[in-house]
Design an enzyme around this catalytic site. Structure first.
Site, PDB file in Angstrom:
ATOM      1  N   LYS A 170      -9.698  99.207  72.005  1.00 45.86           N
ATOM      2  CA  LYS A 170      -8.901  99.444  70.611  1.00 45.86           C
ATOM      3  C   LYS A 170      -9.748  99.827  69.618  1.00 45.86           C
ATOM      4  O   LYS A 170     -10.348  98.845  69.092  1.00 45.86           O
ATOM      5  CB  LYS A 170      -8.119  98.027  70.308  1.00 45.86           C
ATOM      6  N   GLU A 182     -19.685  90.455  66.585  1.00 44.92           N
ATOM      7  CA  GLU A 182     -20.457  90.947  65.834  1.00 44.92           C
ATOM      8  C   GLU A 182     -19.770  91.259  64.496  1.00 44.92           C
ATOM      9  O   GLU A 182     -19.118  91.851  64.371  1.00 44.92           O
ATOM     10  CB  GLU A 182     -21.060  92.371  66.123  1.00 44.92           C
ATOM     11  N   GLU A 191     -20.376  90.625  51.131  1.00 47.62           N
ATOM     12  CA  GLU A 191     -20.723  92.042  51.614  1.00 47.62           C
ATOM     13  C   GLU A 191     -19.864  92.928  51.135  1.00 47.62           C
ATOM     14  O   GLU A 191     -18.657  92.803  51.154  1.00 47.62           O
ATOM     15  CB  GLU A 191     -20.393  91.908  53.133  1.00 47.62           C
ATOM     16  N   CYS A 229     -23.552  97.179  58.589  1.00 47.61           N
ATOM     17  CA  CYS A 229     -23.285  95.812  58.490  1.00 47.61           C
ATOM     18  C   CYS A 229     -24.857  95.151  58.358  1.00 47.61           C
ATOM     19  O   CYS A 229     -24.874  93.929  57.941  1.00 47.61           O
ATOM     20  CB  CYS A 229     -22.697  95.122  59.829  1.00 47.61           C
TER      21      CYS A 229
HETATM   22  P1  NAD Z   1     -11.862  94.658  60.467  1.00 49.80           P
HETATM   23  O1  NAD Z   1     -12.412  93.515  60.816  1.00 49.80           O
HETATM   24  O2  NAD Z   1     -10.768  95.085  59.563  1.00 49.80           O
HETATM   25  O3  NAD Z   1     -11.742  95.628  61.673  1.00 49.80           O
HETATM   26  C1  NAD Z   1     -12.239  95.865  62.846  1.00 49.80           C
HETATM   27  C2  NAD Z   1     -11.564  96.104  64.059  1.00 49.80           C
HETATM   28  O4  NAD Z   1     -10.514  94.972  64.431  1.00 49.80           O
HETATM   29  C3  NAD Z   1     -10.894  97.449  64.018  1.00 49.80           C
HETATM   30  O5  NAD Z   1     -10.607  97.946  65.173  1.00 49.80           O
HETATM   31  C4  NAD Z   1      -9.346  96.624  63.734  1.00 49.80           C
HETATM   32  O6  NAD Z   1      -8.279  97.629  63.949  1.00 49.80           O
HETATM   33  C5  NAD Z   1      -9.298  95.315  64.323  1.00 49.80           C
HETATM   34  N1  NAD Z   1      -8.383  94.257  63.863  1.00 49.80           N
HETATM   35  C6  NAD Z   1      -8.042  94.128  62.425  1.00 49.80           C
HETATM   36  N2  NAD Z   1      -7.398  93.066  62.383  1.00 49.80           N
HETATM   37  C7  NAD Z   1      -7.096  92.557  63.787  1.00 49.80           C
HETATM   38  C8  NAD Z   1      -6.557  91.462  64.523  1.00 49.80           C
HETATM   39  N3  NAD Z   1      -5.777  90.629  63.496  1.00 49.80           N
HETATM   40  N4  NAD Z   1      -6.639  91.313  65.604  1.00 49.80           N
HETATM   41  C9  NAD Z   1      -7.269  91.969  66.525  1.00 49.80           C
HETATM   42  N5  NAD Z   1      -7.998  93.108  65.997  1.00 49.80           N
HETATM   43  C10 NAD Z   1      -7.977  93.498  64.531  1.00 49.80           C
HETATM   44  O7  NAD Z   1     -13.065  95.505  59.946  1.00 49.80           O
HETATM   45  P2  NAD Z   1     -13.390  97.017  59.401  1.00 49.80           P
HETATM   46  O8  NAD Z   1     -12.694  97.089  58.045  1.00 49.80           O
HETATM   47  O9  NAD Z   1     -12.760  98.047  60.396  1.00 49.80           O
HETATM   48  O10 NAD Z   1     -15.078  97.267  59.448  1.00 49.80           O
HETATM   49  C11 NAD Z   1     -15.647  96.639  58.358  1.00 49.80           C
HETATM   50  C12 NAD Z   1     -16.251  95.365  58.417  1.00 49.80           C
HETATM   51  O11 NAD Z   1     -16.813  95.078  60.065  1.00 49.80           O
HETATM   52  C13 NAD Z   1     -17.335  95.044  57.744  1.00 49.80           C
HETATM   53  O12 NAD Z   1     -17.093  93.614  57.065  1.00 49.80           O
HETATM   54  C14 NAD Z   1     -18.617  94.943  58.467  1.00 49.80           C
HETATM   55  O13 NAD Z   1     -19.546  94.241  58.157  1.00 49.80           O
HETATM   56  C15 NAD Z   1     -18.251  94.416  59.644  1.00 49.80           C
HETATM   57  N6  NAD Z   1     -18.957  95.198  60.843  1.00 49.80           N
HETATM   58  C16 NAD Z   1     -19.988  94.522  61.413  1.00 49.80           C
HETATM   59  C17 NAD Z   1     -20.788  94.992  62.363  1.00 49.80           C
HETATM   60  C18 NAD Z   1     -21.695  93.978  63.335  1.00 49.80           C
HETATM   61  O14 NAD Z   1     -22.134  94.783  64.094  1.00 49.80           O
HETATM   62  N7  NAD Z   1     -22.186  92.945  62.978  1.00 49.80           N
HETATM   63  C19 NAD Z   1     -20.738  96.362  62.562  1.00 49.80           C
HETATM   64  C20 NAD Z   1     -19.775  96.987  61.863  1.00 49.80           C
HETATM   65  C21 NAD Z   1     -19.048  96.585  61.207  1.00 49.80           C
END
Ligand code: NAD
Length: 462
Positions: free
Chosen positions: A170, A245, A369, A279
């Site tokens: 997803k 992650e 962040e 990140c």
């Molecule tokens: P997000 O957590 O909103 O979304 C990430 C994924 O999770 C998306 O596919 C989203 O659709 C899904 N998601 C959202 N709500 C959900 C739920 N309730 N249940 C299941 N899935 C759900 O994050 P984002 O805005 O897409 O990405 C930015 C964030 O991700 C930043 O805070 C960044 O630090 C973090 N990030 C971390 C890493 C790492 O490797 N540690 C890498 C990239 C991004």
């Protein structure tokens, strides 16, 4: 931009359960470039069933054969690299050269590394009177973010497939077209039906359905700490494996003996690349009091050079979020030395490369962040002070240490509570384990450590 109007399930593009769609927007010009289906629990269920059905056959496929499939996937990604890079640029906004080199170049290297690992990994070992087998965990639910859309997918799918797991992906709602391109590549590479499945959709709907599906054995999530916490709780309640992650607020520690100009310039480049949406970016620069003003000046000059070159951030919400963090920083007493919260262009979700000086450890911009092109520069008095500041957040994903002697930097790096540290500008290694200490996550990706996340042991005693 060509988009599929269905889900990739069991080796074919199938109509989605409902007619709802998600609009994909180009963040550089705010134009809608495509629509993809908004998956529901019904789509997720169909995909998980396909993955379950395919699992026994794929798990029993000899590792050398799985390796050959991954090599074929790497080759298809390589052949389609330009087209995928254009897709990443269209939906994420990163400059095309960055999309080609990093957004697509890195995952091709990662796919290749798992083709090699699948062929050479010891899936079986003797321990005293036991034979220990490394067996695949089962069906993986992979949930990925938008910031490195292809890399985040490959960093989960390639090791999962190498291990013998099957996958339902997803992807993030902002970057589903890259995920569709990946599914096309899987198909072209001849990976058996059901081994990889794609469901596009909203996080709280399709993501939630996947994370809580009882047919999923392991949830691998990359994204925000808030969502990760929720997914971890759901997985824990179901006694399901989970890899998280999450976010970061990494420190770039410049010790007084370092080459200051180099450390500052590389540090600024690290934060500005991908418009700060990395990140593991070193978003806090720690400089000794005696060199502080010189470093601030160097950083301001270096950041200003990114003004024209930097891409937009991913969407309007993110743009607003980053701008408001800059305002909060200034309101809490930080000194704005370049950039600022004003929108730099009439069209597109751009944010000016921004440097905040006189940032103190308790400020919001030193703790949270931001995920935008914003660097905070902090002052330290001595090494213990630097260590305290560097370790003083809830995160621990990455970092950097600079010193005249490598041994001095290494000694400091060993005291950092973080999963990765670059020494004097050491380059990213796609074979080294990547993952967080503290609230930056659970588990590791990449290389053999990333592979073992998708394996479980079975011991036979003789
Ligand atoms: P997000 O957590 O909103 O979304 C990430 C994924 O999770 C998306 O596919 C989203 O659709 C899904 N998601 C959202 N709500 C959900 C739920 N309730 N249940 C299941 N899935 C759900 O994050 P984002 O805005 O897409 O990405 C930015 C964030 O991700 C930043 O805070 C960044 O630090 C973090 N990030 C971390 C890493 C790492 O490797 N540690 C890498 C990239 C991004």
């Amino acid at each position: 931009m060509k988009a599929h109007d269905g889900m990739y399930i069991d080796g074919e593009w199938r109509p989605a359960a409902t007619a709802d769609t998600i609009a994909v927007v180009n963040p550089a010009d705010e134009q809608v470039i495509a629509h993809v289906p908004a998956g529901t629990a019904e789509d997720v269920d169909a995909a998980v069933r396909a993955a379950r059905t395919a699992f026994p056959g794929w798990a029993a496929t000899p590792p050398a054969e799985r390796a050959a499939h991954l090599a074929a996937l790497r080759d298809v990604l390589t052949a389609r690299a330009d087209e995928i890079a254009e897709t990443v640029t269209a939906e994420l906004g990163s400059p095309l050269s960055f999309s080609q080199k990093v957004q697509v170049g890195l995952p091709i290297a990662v796919a290749g590394s798992y083709a090699e690992l699948a062929a050479t990994y010891a899936f079986e070992e003797k321990v005293g009177n036991s034979t220990v087998y490394q067996e695949p965990v089962g069906v993986v639910g992979a949930i990925t973010p938008w910031n490195y859309p292809l890399h985040q997918i490959v960093a989960k799918v390639a090791p999962a497939l190498a291990a013998g797991c099957t996958v339902v992906l997803k992807p993030a709602e902002d970057t589903p077209l890259t995920a569709q391109s990946f599914a096309e590549a899987v198909d072209e590479a001849g990976i058996p039906a059901g081994v990889f499945n794609l469901v596009t959709g909203l996080g709280p709907v399709a993501g939630q359905a996947l994370a809580s599906h009882e047919g999923v054995d392991l949830v691998s999530f990359t994204g925000s700490t808030a969502v990760g916490r929720q997914i971890g709780a759901t997985a824990g309640a179901a006694v399901k494996r989970v890899a998280l992650e999450l976010g970061g607020k990494s420190a770039n520690v410049i010790l007084p003996s370092a080459d200051l100009a180099k450390a500052v310039n590389v540090g600024v480049a690290n934060v500005m690349s991908n418009s700060g949406q990395t990140c593991s970016a070193w978003t806090r620069m720690l400089v000794h009091a005696s060199q502080y003003e010189e470093a601030v000046e160097l950083a301001a000059d270096a950041a200003a050079k990114y003004g024209e070159r930097i891409g937009p951030v991913v969407n309007a919400k993110q743009q607003q979020r980053v701008r408001s963090y800059i305002e909060t920083g200034v309101a809490e007493g930080a000194r704005l030395v370049t950039g600022g919260p004003e929108v730099p262009r009439e069209q597109g979700y751009f944010v000016s490369p921004t440097v905040l000086a006189d940032v103190t450890p308790e400020m919001t911009v030193a703790q949270e962040e931001i995920f935008g092109p914003v660097l905070a520069i902090l002052r330290y008095e001595d090494e213990e002070d630097a260590l305290r500041i560097a370790n003083g957040t809830v995160y621990g994903l990455a970092g950097a240490v600079w010193a005249g002697e490598e041994s001095e930097a290494v000694a400091f790096a060993r005291r950092l509570d973080t999963g990765q540290v670059n020494i004097n500008g050491g380059r990213f290694n796609p074979l080294a384990p990547f993952g967080g200490y503290k609230q930056s996550g659970v588990g590791r990706e990449l290389g053999s450590h990333g592979l073992s996340e998708y394996l479980q042991t079975k011991s036979l005693q003789f």
